[in-house]
Design an enzyme around this catalytic site. Structure first.
Site, PDB file in Angstrom:
ATOM      1  N   ARG A  99     -33.459  96.319-171.442  1.00  0.00           N
ATOM      2  CA  ARG A  99     -33.124  95.383-170.365  1.00  0.00           C
ATOM      3  C   ARG A  99     -34.166  95.422-169.250  1.00  0.00           C
ATOM      4  O   ARG A  99     -34.523  94.397-168.673  1.00  0.00           O
ATOM      5  CB  ARG A  99     -31.730  95.693-169.822  1.00  0.00           C
ATOM      6  CG  ARG A  99     -31.244  94.646-168.819  1.00  0.00           C
ATOM      7  CD  ARG A  99     -29.823  94.923-168.354  1.00  0.00           C
ATOM      8  NE  ARG A  99     -28.854  94.552-169.370  1.00  0.00           N
ATOM      9  CZ  ARG A  99     -27.944  95.357-169.874  1.00  0.00           C
ATOM     10  NH1 ARG A  99     -27.909  96.615-169.476  1.00  0.00           N
ATOM     11  NH2 ARG A  99     -27.083  94.947-170.780  1.00  0.00           N
ATOM     12  N   ALA A 100     -34.682  96.616-168.956  1.00  0.00           N
ATOM     13  CA  ALA A 100     -35.669  96.756-167.886  1.00  0.00           C
ATOM     14  C   ALA A 100     -36.930  95.969-168.204  1.00  0.00           C
ATOM     15  O   ALA A 100     -37.454  95.237-167.351  1.00  0.00           O
ATOM     16  CB  ALA A 100     -36.004  98.231-167.674  1.00  0.00           C
TER      17      ALA A 100
END
Length: 343
Positions: free
Chosen positions: A282-283
């Site tokens: 997600r980052a």
């Protein structure tokens, strides 16, 4: 009764990361919102309300409870879609973006809305009572003290913010409606933290503190006193800056779909995430989406390394892996050194 004048967004002193995070989420709501951590009296709620006031009125479908965009057939509710399928034109009106506040005591039904199952059984049609997410569509959803909100409700908010859709299911009956909003959560860390699993779901996160430069603090005082003495005159001073920033935000939203990024920069982000030991993907994805949005805000159609650096500062700090009894901390010098070596 005269409406209270809203403090101008461009008159807020300092807090650049917070202001940029809010602007980026307005340009691109798909970023997933921003969590603002900080002590009281640091202009958190002032900035949120000022941003909504800054933006020009938007066109909505007249009478639609979800404020659908009449020019975006891909993100409209079932009722508006049915009108289009009949060949009817969607009636339009202009309304200002608003700040929809979600109280800490809100239940899940109050947030997502409710389905009348009895009506569905008797009449064979869905009857939906809109909740806060319906009001928030195409607006700003503001949750003060989000760390005190029920975890399950936070999960629902973050799901809707990421997907842009709210789906309610009861007894085998489901109803979906557009829920594209700018999610802003604020909290004072001294009053308790938010679970790491939920923290990771916020697109951006910033920490705000009071100004430590005496000159800046004096400027804060001067502007606030001038605003309280004559709000209309104070707002007039910033009118030109307000209009210029609003135009820049609108233009960035139009430019965003055309912004691209090189594969080399994608690889740089992936390597950085591995280097920092960030969990999941997600980052990486959020850094890229944020960099693309920053490029659009700066009027460019191609993301650059500086955009990645700026994005990393907003996306990565709250995603650092935590050991038991330790705070996850981002070593910014390490990030800058890594990106300099990749340049």
């Amino acid at each position: 009764m005269k409406r209270t004048a809203v403090y101008p967004f461009t008159a807020i002193v300092g807090q650049e990361d917070m202001k940029l995070s809010l602007i980026l989420n307005v340009i691109n709501p798909a970023l997933g919102g921003v969590l603002i951590k900080g002590e009281k009296g640091t202009a958190k709620s002032t900035a949120v309300r000022a941003l909504a006031e800054l933006l020009p009125a938007m066109e909505v479908v007249h009478g639609c409870k979800f404020h659908c965009d009449p020019h975006d057939a891909n993100h409209i509710c079932d009722d508006c879609s049915a009108l289009l399928q009949k060949g009817e034109a969607l009636p339009m009106e202009s309304v200002k973006m608003r700040v929809v506040e979600l109280p800490v005591s809100a239940t899940e039904d109050r947030v997502v809305g409710t389905l009348d199952i009895e009506h569905a059984i008797k009449h064979g049609e869905k009857k939906f009572e809109p909740g806060i997410l319906a009001l928030a569509n195409r607006n700003i959803l503001y949750v003060d003290e989000i760390n005190l909100l029920d975890d399950h409700v936070v999960d629902v908010l973050l799901d809707a913010a990421a997907m842009g859709i709210n789906t309610v299911e009861r007894e085998g009956v489901s109803y979906s409606h557009p829920a594209r909003f700018v999610l802003v959560g604020t909290m004072n860390p001294e009053e308790g933290d938010i679970r790491p699993q939920l923290l990771d779901r916020f697109g951006l996160s910033v920490v705000v503190t009071g100004e430590h430069d005496p000159e800046q603090r004096v400027e804060v005082i001067k502007r606030r006193l001038a605003y309280e003495q004559d709000a209309d005159a104070f707002i007039a001073q910033y009118q030109e800056d307000q209009e210029a920033l609003a135009a820049r935000i609108i233009q960035a939203g139009k430019l965003l779909p055309a912004v691209t990024i090189d594969d080399k920069l994608l690889e740089t982000v992936a390597k950085l995430a591995v280097e920092l030991g960030v969990d999941g993907h997600r980052a990486d994805i959020t850094v890229i989406k944020t960099a693309l949005t920053i490029a659009a805000f700066n009027g460019r159609t191609k993301a650059e390394l500086d955009d990645l650096k700026q994005a990393a500062k907003l996306v990565l700090p709250h995603r650092m892996r935590r050991r038991p009894f330790e705070e996850g901390q981002l070593d910014w010098d390490k990030v800058e050194s890594f990106l300099a070596a990749e340049a």
